[in-house]
Design a protein around this motif. Sequence first.
Motif, PDB file in Angstrom:
ATOM      1  N   UNK A  71       0.820  -1.211   0.000  1.00 25.22           N
ATOM      2  CA  UNK A  71       0.000   0.000   0.000  1.00 25.22           C
ATOM      3  C   UNK A  71       0.859   1.268   0.000  1.00 25.22           C
ATOM      4  N   UNK A  72       1.837   1.297   0.905  1.00 27.59           N
ATOM      5  CA  UNK A  72       2.701   2.480   1.017  1.00 27.59           C
ATOM      6  C   UNK A  72       3.569   2.635  -0.233  1.00 27.59           C
ATOM      7  N   UNK A  73       4.000   1.507  -0.792  1.00 23.79           N
ATOM      8  CA  UNK A  73       4.858   1.544  -1.973  1.00 23.79           C
ATOM      9  C   UNK A  73       4.022   1.398  -3.240  1.00 23.79           C
ATOM     10  N   UNK A  74       3.009   2.215  -3.343  1.00 26.61           N
ATOM     11  CA  UNK A  74       2.127   2.188  -4.516  1.00 26.61           C
ATOM     12  C   UNK A  74       2.747   2.979  -5.663  1.00 26.61           C
ATOM     13  N   UNK A  75       2.217   2.760  -6.856  1.00 28.70           N
ATOM     14  CA  UNK A  75       2.722   3.444  -8.045  1.00 28.70           C
ATOM     15  C   UNK A  75       2.230   4.890  -8.093  1.00 28.70           C
ATOM     16  N   UNK A  76       3.072   5.742  -8.650  1.00 23.36           N
ATOM     17  CA  UNK A  76       2.721   7.141  -8.868  1.00 23.36           C
ATOM     18  C   UNK A  76       3.154   7.429 -10.310  1.00 23.36           C
ATOM     19  N   UNK A 112       4.868   9.227 -13.226  1.00 21.30           N
ATOM     20  CA  UNK A 112       5.932  10.185 -13.483  1.00 21.30           C
ATOM     21  C   UNK A 112       6.067  10.292 -14.996  1.00 21.30           C
ATOM     22  N   UNK A 113       6.706  11.395 -15.458  1.00 21.21           N
ATOM     23  CA  UNK A 113       6.848  11.553 -16.914  1.00 21.21           C
ATOM     24  C   UNK A 113       7.509  10.351 -17.586  1.00 21.21           C
ATOM     25  N   UNK A 114       8.445   9.685 -16.875  1.00 25.85           N
ATOM     26  CA  UNK A 114       9.134   8.539 -17.479  1.00 25.85           C
ATOM     27  C   UNK A 114       8.518   7.197 -17.106  1.00 25.85           C
ATOM     28  N   UNK A 115       7.327   7.217 -16.524  1.00 28.30           N
ATOM     29  CA  UNK A 115       6.659   5.960 -16.196  1.00 28.30           C
ATOM     30  C   UNK A 115       6.327   5.885 -14.720  1.00 28.30           C
ATOM     31  N   UNK A 116       5.730   4.750 -14.303  1.00 24.41           N
ATOM     32  CA  UNK A 116       5.335   4.642 -12.896  1.00 24.41           C
ATOM     33  C   UNK A 116       6.530   4.514 -11.960  1.00 24.41           C
ATOM     34  N   UNK A 117       6.479   5.249 -10.859  1.00 24.97           N
ATOM     35  CA  UNK A 117       7.510   5.161  -9.823  1.00 24.97           C
ATOM     36  C   UNK A 117       6.840   4.971  -8.482  1.00 24.97           C
ATOM     37  N   UNK A 118       7.637   4.418  -7.529  1.00 27.78           N
ATOM     38  CA  UNK A 118       7.135   4.230  -6.173  1.00 27.78           C
ATOM     39  C   UNK A 118       6.892   5.596  -5.553  1.00 27.78           C
ATOM     40  N   UNK A 119       5.731   5.763  -4.923  1.00 28.14           N
ATOM     41  CA  UNK A 119       5.448   7.078  -4.361  1.00 28.14           C
ATOM     42  C   UNK A 119       6.197   7.264  -3.039  1.00 28.14           C
ATOM     43  N   UNK A 120       6.771   6.193  -2.502  1.00 29.60           N
ATOM     44  CA  UNK A 120       7.507   6.277  -1.252  1.00 29.60           C
ATOM     45  C   UNK A 120       8.997   6.500  -1.457  1.00 29.60           C
ATOM     46  N   UNK A 121       9.619   5.741  -2.333  1.00 28.32           N
ATOM     47  CA  UNK A 121      11.075   5.863  -2.507  1.00 28.32           C
ATOM     48  C   UNK A 121      11.494   6.261  -3.920  1.00 28.32           C
ATOM     49  N   UNK A 122      10.508   6.537  -4.794  1.00 20.47           N
ATOM     50  CA  UNK A 122      10.785   7.021  -6.153  1.00 20.47           C
ATOM     51  C   UNK A 122      11.534   6.029  -7.051  1.00 20.47           C
ATOM     52  N   UNK A 123      11.631   4.777  -6.621  1.00 20.50           N
ATOM     53  CA  UNK A 123      12.255   3.759  -7.471  1.00 20.50           C
ATOM     54  C   UNK A 123      11.242   3.386  -8.553  1.00 20.50           C
ATOM     55  N   UNK A 124      11.730   2.881  -9.706  1.00 15.68           N
ATOM     56  CA  UNK A 124      10.760   2.455 -10.715  1.00 15.68           C
ATOM     57  C   UNK A 124       9.800   1.429 -10.101  1.00 15.68           C
ATOM     58  N   UNK A 125       8.506   1.615 -10.360  1.00 17.21           N
ATOM     59  CA  UNK A 125       7.487   0.729  -9.800  1.00 17.21           C
ATOM     60  C   UNK A 125       7.417  -0.578 -10.590  1.00 17.21           C
ATOM     61  N   UNK A 132       7.402  -5.466  -4.325  1.00 12.39           N
ATOM     62  CA  UNK A 132       7.528  -6.855  -4.811  1.00 12.39           C
ATOM     63  C   UNK A 132       7.589  -7.824  -3.641  1.00 12.39           C
ATOM     64  N   UNK A 133       8.323  -7.428  -2.595  1.00 10.00           N
ATOM     65  CA  UNK A 133       8.440  -8.289  -1.407  1.00 10.00           C
ATOM     66  C   UNK A 133       7.051  -8.532  -0.813  1.00 10.00           C
ATOM     67  N   UNK A 134       6.293  -7.462  -0.659  1.00 12.13           N
ATOM     68  CA  UNK A 134       4.955  -7.578  -0.084  1.00 12.13           C
ATOM     69  C   UNK A 134       4.082  -8.526  -0.884  1.00 12.13           C
ATOM     70  N   UNK A 135       4.107  -8.380  -2.202  1.00 11.79           N
ATOM     71  CA  UNK A 135       3.290  -9.264  -3.045  1.00 11.79           C
ATOM     72  C   UNK A 135       3.752 -10.714  -2.955  1.00 11.79           C
ATOM     73  N   UNK A 181      -5.498  -7.584  -4.005  1.00 13.37           N
ATOM     74  CA  UNK A 181      -6.037  -6.279  -4.405  1.00 13.37           C
ATOM     75  C   UNK A 181      -7.066  -5.778  -3.395  1.00 13.37           C
ATOM     76  N   UNK A 182      -7.917  -6.673  -2.901  1.00 11.99           N
ATOM     77  CA  UNK A 182      -8.959  -6.199  -1.986  1.00 11.99           C
ATOM     78  C   UNK A 182      -8.371  -5.827  -0.621  1.00 11.99           C
ATOM     79  N   UNK A 183      -7.338  -6.561  -0.158  1.00  8.08           N
ATOM     80  CA  UNK A 183      -6.666  -6.192   1.100  1.00  8.08           C
ATOM     81  C   UNK A 183      -6.002  -4.826   0.971  1.00  8.08           C
ATOM     82  N   UNK A 184      -5.364  -4.599  -0.181  1.00  7.92           N
ATOM     83  CA  UNK A 184      -4.676  -3.328  -0.416  1.00  7.92           C
ATOM     84  C   UNK A 184      -5.692  -2.184  -0.489  1.00  7.92           C
ATOM     85  N   UNK A 185      -6.809  -2.426  -1.160  1.00  4.46           N
ATOM     86  CA  UNK A 185      -7.857  -1.403  -1.270  1.00  4.46           C
ATOM     87  C   UNK A 185      -8.392  -1.044   0.116  1.00  4.46           C
ATOM     88  N   UNK A 186      -8.567  -2.080   0.955  1.00  4.83           N
ATOM     89  CA  UNK A 186      -9.041  -1.859   2.329  1.00  4.83           C
ATOM     90  C   UNK A 186      -8.050  -1.017   3.106  1.00  4.83           C
TER      91      UNK A 186
END
Length: 84
Positions: free
Chosen positions: A30-35, A37-50, A56-59, A73-78
Amino acid sequence: MDSIDDILGELPLPPYVTAEDVTFAVKAVTVHAAEQWPDGPRCRNDRAPHPCRLHRWGRRVLMERGLSQREIESLVAEQTARQP
Ligand SMILES: [Zn+2]
Protein backbone atom coordinates in the motif's frame (compact mmCIF):
# COMPACT_ATOMS: atom_id res chain seq x y z
CA MET A 1 22.81 2.01 -15.51
CA ASP A 2 22.76 -0.19 -12.41
CA SER A 3 19.75 0.47 -10.24
CA ILE A 4 19.92 -0.22 -6.53
CA ASP A 5 17.54 -3.13 -7.19
CA ASP A 6 20.04 -4.89 -9.44
CA ILE A 7 22.80 -4.49 -6.89
CA LEU A 8 20.87 -5.67 -3.86
CA GLY A 9 18.64 -8.28 -5.48
CA GLU A 10 15.37 -9.41 -3.96
CA LEU A 11 14.58 -9.13 -0.28
CA PRO A 12 14.43 -12.56 1.37
CA LEU A 13 11.04 -13.94 2.31
CA PRO A 14 10.44 -15.02 5.90
CA PRO A 15 10.82 -18.83 6.22
CA TYR A 16 7.24 -19.13 7.37
CA VAL A 17 4.74 -16.37 6.61
CA THR A 18 2.82 -15.43 9.75
CA ALA A 19 -0.29 -13.28 10.13
CA GLU A 20 2.01 -10.47 11.25
CA ASP A 21 4.06 -10.76 8.05
CA VAL A 22 0.82 -10.50 6.11
CA THR A 23 0.00 -7.22 7.89
CA PHE A 24 3.47 -5.85 7.07
CA ALA A 25 3.19 -7.05 3.49
CA VAL A 26 -0.17 -5.37 2.91
CA LYS A 27 1.26 -2.15 4.37
CA ALA A 28 4.36 -2.42 2.19
CA VAL A 29 2.30 -2.89 -0.98
CA THR A 30 0.00 0.00 0.00
CA VAL A 31 2.70 2.48 1.02
CA HIS A 32 4.86 1.54 -1.97
CA ALA A 33 2.13 2.19 -4.52
CA ALA A 34 2.72 3.44 -8.04
CA GLU A 35 2.72 7.14 -8.87
CA GLN A 36 2.71 8.44 -12.44
CA TRP A 37 5.93 10.18 -13.48
CA PRO A 38 6.85 11.55 -16.91
CA ASP A 39 9.13 8.54 -17.48
CA GLY A 40 6.66 5.96 -16.20
CA PRO A 41 5.33 4.64 -12.90
CA ARG A 42 7.51 5.16 -9.82
CA CYS A 43 7.13 4.23 -6.17
CA ARG A 44 5.45 7.08 -4.36
CA ASN A 45 7.51 6.28 -1.25
CA ASP A 46 11.08 5.86 -2.51
CA ARG A 47 10.79 7.02 -6.15
CA ALA A 48 12.25 3.76 -7.47
CA PRO A 49 10.76 2.45 -10.72
CA HIS A 50 7.49 0.73 -9.80
CA PRO A 51 7.15 -1.98 -8.53
CA CYS A 52 10.00 -1.29 -6.10
CA ARG A 53 11.66 -3.96 -3.95
CA LEU A 54 9.35 -3.54 -0.98
CA HIS A 55 6.28 -3.63 -3.19
CA ARG A 56 7.53 -6.86 -4.81
CA TRP A 57 8.44 -8.29 -1.41
CA GLY A 58 4.96 -7.58 -0.08
CA ARG A 59 3.29 -9.26 -3.05
CA ARG A 60 5.58 -12.31 -2.79
CA VAL A 61 4.78 -12.67 0.93
CA LEU A 62 1.04 -12.51 0.22
CA MET A 63 1.30 -15.03 -2.61
CA GLU A 64 3.41 -17.29 -0.38
CA ARG A 65 0.59 -17.08 2.15
CA GLY A 66 -1.72 -18.46 -0.54
CA LEU A 67 -3.66 -15.31 -1.37
CA SER A 68 -4.89 -14.84 -4.91
CA GLN A 69 -4.21 -11.71 -6.94
CA ARG A 70 -7.80 -10.70 -6.32
CA GLU A 71 -7.58 -11.16 -2.54
CA ILE A 72 -4.36 -9.13 -2.49
CA GLU A 73 -6.04 -6.28 -4.40
CA SER A 74 -8.96 -6.20 -1.99
CA LEU A 75 -6.67 -6.19 1.10
CA VAL A 76 -4.68 -3.33 -0.42
CA ALA A 77 -7.86 -1.40 -1.27
CA GLU A 78 -9.04 -1.86 2.33
CA GLN A 79 -5.72 -0.66 3.70
CA THR A 80 -5.68 2.32 1.32
CA ALA A 81 -9.18 3.32 2.46
CA ARG A 82 -8.01 3.22 6.07
CA GLN A 83 -5.18 5.68 5.48
CA PRO A 84 -5.84 9.31 6.49
ZN1 LIG B 1 8.90 1.66 -2.67
